[in-house]
Scaffold this active site. Structure first.
Site, PDB file in Angstrom:
ATOM      1  CB  SER A 144      -0.906   0.008   1.230  1.00  0.00           C
ATOM      2  OG  SER A 144      -1.524   1.267   1.395  1.00  0.00           O
ATOM      3  CE1 TYR A 157      -2.907  -2.316   5.639  1.00  0.00           C
ATOM      4  CE2 TYR A 157      -2.911  -0.055   4.843  1.00  0.00           C
ATOM      5  CZ  TYR A 157      -3.036  -1.402   4.600  1.00  0.00           C
ATOM      6  OH  TYR A 157      -3.283  -1.854   3.336  1.00  0.00           O
TER       7      TYR A 157
END
Length: 210
Positions: A144, A157
């Site tokens: 990501s 994250y």
């Protein structure tokens, strides 16, 4: 007509929904036998129906990726049944809490790292020998842009994806002189359940589907 991935064995994690589901269906349509890994038996069965509808084949593996010994057993089973692995798609992940770092307890931090980092490390450990038995092994891990943006309130994250990036790049360098090719793939904003969890104010209808 022979399909491009005929006789290839492809392992996909997080296969029961979202990007993993779409990837599994696409690989099966191209002729690969898909080893689909996910926690939910129901989701895997729906995937199996979709794959078989187009004449494909799959092996369903209901498994939590925090069961590290289970990953090792899966590697052994693949060795005994197929003797190789051609494609590994490390897609499974979790977003974790969206909170200031000072408000996050140790357990949810560890939970994110366990799935996004340690599980993928165990996949690499257990699948590397099998991928090297393929004449054209390919490993792809889903990452990501958050890993490099270090967005506020997404610390666990972001940190986990940055760690995954470093891990996969190291493996890519280690295998550079072999037939195995290792890559990271950042899909960008995609309409998935996890995306909705991380960005609840975003209109999902403005995003591409997996």
């Amino acid at each position: 007509m022979t399909k491009p991935l005929a006789s290839r064995i492809a392992l996909v994690t997080g296969a029961s929904r979202g990007i993993g589901y779409a990837t599994s269906v696409a690989l099966a349509k191209a002729g690969a036998h898909v080893v689909a890994v996910a926690r939910t038996q129901g989701g895997l069965e729906e995937l199996d129906d979709e794959i078989r509808k187009d004449g494909g084949s799959a092996t369903l593996v209901p498994l939590s990726l925090t069961d590290y010994e289970g990953i090792a057993r899966l590697g052994l089973a693949l060795h005994e049944r197929h003797g190789k692995l051609d494609i590994l798609v490390g897609n499974a992940g979790t977003a974790g809490p969206s909170s200031p770092l000072g408000h996050i307890e140790l357990k949810p931090w560890n939970d994110v790292m366990a799935i996004n980092v340690t599980a993928n490390f165990q996949l690499i450990r257990c699948m590397d020998p099998l991928l090297r038995q393929s004449d054209a092994g390919r490993a792809v891990f889903v990452t990501s842009g958050v890993a490099h943006k270090a967005s506020a309130y997404l610390g666990p994250y972001a940190a986990s994806k940055a760690a995954l990036d470093a891990l996969v790049r190291s493996w890519a360098n280690e295998t550079a002189n072999t037939a195995l090719r290792v890559n990271l793939f950042s899909p960008g904003p995609i309409r998935t359940r996890m995306r909705a969890q991380v960005f609840p104010g975003e209109d999902p209808m403005t995003l591409d589907t997996p």
